[in-house]
Design a protein around this motif. Structure first.
Motif, PDB file in Angstrom:
ATOM      1  N   LEU A  85    -135.701 -87.636 -66.635  1.00 26.55           N
ATOM      2  CA  LEU A  85    -134.652 -88.541 -66.183  1.00 26.55           C
ATOM      3  C   LEU A  85    -135.230 -89.876 -65.727  1.00 26.55           C
ATOM      4  O   LEU A  85    -134.750 -90.946 -66.126  1.00 26.55           O
ATOM      5  N   GLY A  86    -136.254 -89.840 -64.898  1.00 32.79           N
ATOM      6  CA  GLY A  86    -136.814 -91.059 -64.338  1.00 32.79           C
ATOM      7  C   GLY A  86    -137.611 -91.892 -65.312  1.00 32.79           C
ATOM      8  O   GLY A  86    -137.663 -93.113 -65.190  1.00 32.79           O
ATOM      9  N   ASN A  87    -138.221 -91.259 -66.300  1.00 31.67           N
ATOM     10  CA  ASN A  87    -138.989 -91.989 -67.310  1.00 31.67           C
ATOM     11  C   ASN A  87    -138.078 -92.420 -68.451  1.00 31.67           C
ATOM     12  O   ASN A  87    -138.480 -92.412 -69.613  1.00 31.67           O
ATOM     13  N   THR A  88    -136.865 -92.792 -68.125  1.00 31.45           N
ATOM     14  CA  THR A  88    -135.897 -93.296 -69.092  1.00 31.45           C
ATOM     15  C   THR A  88    -135.619 -94.750 -68.765  1.00 31.45           C
ATOM     16  O   THR A  88    -135.365 -95.099 -67.609  1.00 31.45           O
ATOM     17  N   GLU A  89    -135.668 -95.594 -69.773  1.00 33.80           N
ATOM     18  CA  GLU A  89    -135.408 -97.015 -69.579  1.00 33.80           C
ATOM     19  C   GLU A  89    -134.042 -97.208 -68.932  1.00 33.80           C
ATOM     20  O   GLU A  89    -133.058 -96.607 -69.346  1.00 33.80           O
ATOM     21  N   GLY A  90    -133.994 -98.029 -67.895  1.00 28.26           N
ATOM     22  CA  GLY A  90    -132.745 -98.312 -67.207  1.00 28.26           C
ATOM     23  C   GLY A  90    -132.518 -97.470 -65.974  1.00 28.26           C
ATOM     24  O   GLY A  90    -131.574 -97.692 -65.223  1.00 28.26           O
ATOM     25  N   ILE A  91    -133.391 -96.493 -65.725  1.00 29.35           N
ATOM     26  CA  ILE A  91    -133.255 -95.617 -64.552  1.00 29.35           C
ATOM     27  C   ILE A  91    -134.305 -96.022 -63.514  1.00 29.35           C
ATOM     28  O   ILE A  91    -135.492 -96.077 -63.819  1.00 29.35           O
ATOM     29  N   ALA A  92    -133.848 -96.278 -62.282  1.00 32.27           N
ATOM     30  CA  ALA A  92    -134.763 -96.689 -61.211  1.00 32.27           C
ATOM     31  C   ALA A  92    -135.041 -95.559 -60.232  1.00 32.27           C
ATOM     32  O   ALA A  92    -136.140 -95.472 -59.695  1.00 32.27           O
ATOM     33  N   THR A  93    -134.049 -94.688 -59.973  1.00 30.94           N
ATOM     34  CA  THR A  93    -134.264 -93.597 -59.029  1.00 30.94           C
ATOM     35  C   THR A  93    -133.598 -92.324 -59.524  1.00 30.94           C
ATOM     36  O   THR A  93    -132.599 -92.360 -60.241  1.00 30.94           O
TER      37      THR A  93
END
Length: 161
Positions: A85-93
């Motif tokens: 989830l976190g290593n997805t572009e556009g996700i910060a937290t």
């Protein structure tokens, strides 16, 4: 486990969208609920495609934040879901609200910086660069090649047995 921070613009492009202009951003804001559901659906598909066992997996997207619930079959699975989830572009937290069937020791997380490679990271955490396969294995199936890591990517660093 808690709230984990990631670099928003680094990572896999799971959503299939790129940068937007101000006009497009205003248009997207009007469709925020629809877009959030679509992103959550794509993230759920990404987790399920990798074969992680999470009972009652539920993912919500609020802007650049993800909230995840469910019951993971292991601590390793829980950590890998957070990383997908976190290593997805556009996700910060990622706000982890998952539970685990059997509690186990937690791995450390490491954010890759420019110039790092797995053996250098292994040397830092284990004192032995040749332990890089431990880190590679701990991050499968997200990693498919030990030489394909990128700055901003977050990796699991498990304790050695």
């Amino acid at each position: 486990m808690g709230l984990f921070s990631f670099i928003k613009n680094a990572g896999a492009n799971v959503f299939g969208i790129g940068k937007t202009t101000e006009e497009e951003a205003a248009e997207v804001a009007e469709k925020a609920a629809e877009l959030a559901k679509e992103k959550a659906s794509k993230l759920t598909t990404a987790v399920e495609t990798l074969g992680f066992e999470v009972l009652d997996l539920n993912i919500e997207v609020e802007g650049d934040n993800v909230i995840v619930w469910g019951q993971a079959n292991s601590q390793e699975t829980r950590e890998k879901v957070i990383l997908v989830l976190g290593n997805t572009e556009g996700i910060a937290t990622v706000d982890d609200r998952m539970t685990v069937v059997v509690e186990e020791p937690q791995a450390q997380f490491h954010t890759v910086v420019k110039g790092e490679y797995l053996s250098k990271i292994a040397k830092k955490y284990y004192g032995n660069a040749m332990k890089y396969p431990v880190i590679f294995e701990a991050n499968k199936p997200m990693l498919t090649d030990p030489d394909k890591i990128y700055p901003g990517q977050v990796l699991r660093i498990p304790a050695l047995d």
